[in-house]
Design an enzyme around this catalytic site. Structure first.
Site, mmCIF file in Angstrom:
data_model
loop_
_atom_site.group_PDB
_atom_site.id
_atom_site.type_symbol
_atom_site.label_atom_id
_atom_site.label_comp_id
_atom_site.label_asym_id
_atom_site.label_seq_id
_atom_site.Cartn_x
_atom_site.Cartn_y
_atom_site.Cartn_z
ATOM 1 C CG PHE A 188 -1.486 1.339 1.656
ATOM 2 C CD1 PHE A 188 -1.974 2.043 0.869
ATOM 3 C CD2 PHE A 188 -1.364 1.791 2.926
ATOM 4 C CE1 PHE A 188 -2.725 3.385 1.221
ATOM 5 C CE2 PHE A 188 -1.899 3.102 3.433
ATOM 6 C CZ PHE A 188 -2.565 3.848 2.379
ATOM 7 C CB ILE A 189 3.184 2.794 2.748
ATOM 8 C CG1 ILE A 189 1.738 3.067 3.554
ATOM 9 C CG2 ILE A 189 4.002 4.052 2.540
ATOM 10 C CD1 ILE A 189 2.186 3.074 4.926
ATOM 11 C CE1 TYR A 239 4.217 -4.530 12.548
ATOM 12 C CE2 TYR A 239 2.873 -2.953 14.230
ATOM 13 C CZ TYR A 239 3.591 -3.280 12.948
ATOM 14 O OH TYR A 239 3.677 -2.724 11.928
#
Length: 326
Positions: A11-12, A149
């Site tokens: 996406f980015i 994470y």
């Protein structure tokens, strides 16, 4: 300028790749296509300056080959999304820690500057309004995948700092706060595209928890130019910068905004965190950035508001649905 973008089909990464190509760069994209998609590069597929290499940042040989000959690196490859991290925590740890170190080492060996994309997740449960880069991290148990994470991204930041201070690597870290926009997928737990897809399909928008959680969203097209500017600014080297929006909205309020912007007749329903993610899931009540450092250094100031973000995601989702059903 020749640039490597790891995760450049994501996406980015794909928006960053498009921005760089338009600026005249040649761009090498390294992506294993686990969450990225070649379709994200369709608008640029015929560009003579684009080269896609399918491979993992955990593959030292491929990374070294991609870094050799480039002038700079944007490291955007990562395991992202709450659902993916919960489903495959070990894979996420390996990608976010081991993969980052391999890319850092290659950048050091070839003498090229690098930008590392980190995340607001490193702040954990710190609910301070206007989180600054030097604020404390408040985390839950390392045995909970949500916080593993955050730990992995923090370790990646610490490694970057170590490579900078001990070995002289030129590096910049950016912490992204809920970056959203076209091409972002909802199936990994990203809330804006998930709400938009539900609204366009006339399905109920599912709000997890009580809906009072506060977030700030920022359009990817506001974030990407700031990332490039920070790596190009020598005064930013060796530092970390928040990049995020300024408009605070509850998740319940976000669902209402999505319905209003898309003109949907969908209802809003609530699911408990246990129903959505399983037992023991923890969330943050508030996540609000202070991006003053990026403003002062490169003039970062989001130009698009939340309605612009929702409209852009909806337009992309409609276009994708039309192509799929053509």
């Amino acid at each position: 300028m020749r640039t490597l973008v790891t995760g450049g089909a994501g996406f980015i990464g794909s928006h960053l790749t498009e921005h760089l190509l338009r600026a005249g760069d040649e761009v090498v994209v390294l992506d294993d296509l686990s969450t990225g998609r070649e379709a994200n590069l369709d608008a640029m597929s015929d560009h003579p300056g684009l080269r896609l290499v399918v491979g993992s940042v955990c593959d030292r040989e491929i990374v070294d080959r991609c870094v050799r000959g480039v002038d700079r690196v944007f490291h955007a490859a990562a395991s992202v999304g709450v659902l993916k991290i919960l489903e495959k925590p070990l894979q996420s740890l390996r990608t976010n820690v081991h993969g980052t170190e391999i890319v850092l080492q290659a950048a050091l060996e070839h003498g090229v500057p690098i930008l590392i994309t980190s995340t607001s997740e490193v702040y954990g449960k710190n609910s301070r309004i206007g989180l600054r880069e030097d604020d404390d991290r408040v985390l839950g148990s390392p045995l909970k995948s949500r916080w593993s994470y955050a730990e992995a991204k923090a370790v990646a930041e610490s490694m970057t700092h170590g490579y900078t201070t001990e070995h002289g690597l030129t590096a910049v870290i950016v912490r992204l706060f809920n970056t959203v926009g076209p091409r972002q997928a909802g199936q990994y737990g990203m809330v804006v595209p998930r709400f938009v897809e539900q609204a366009l399909a006339g399905r109920p928008l599912t709000v997890y928890g009580d809906g009072h959680q506060i977030r700030c969203f920022c359009h990817v097209l506001d974030v990407v130019p700031a990332m490039v500017a920070l790596l190009e600014d020598e005064r930013a080297h060796g530092d970390v910068f928040n990049l995020g929006g300024t408009e605070q909205v509850s998740i319940g309020g976000l669902a209402e905004r999505v319905i209003a912007v898309t003109g949907s007749t969908s209802d809003i329903v609530h699911l408990s965190y246990e129903q959505a993610y399983g037992e023991g899931f923890e969330d943050m009540r508030r996540r609000v950035p202070d991006s003053t450092k990026a403003l002062e250094r490169v003039g970062f100031r989001p130009r698009r508001d939340l309605d612009d973000v929702i409209a852009a995601v909806a337009a992309h989702s409609k276009q994708r649905r039309e192509v799929e059903h053509a």
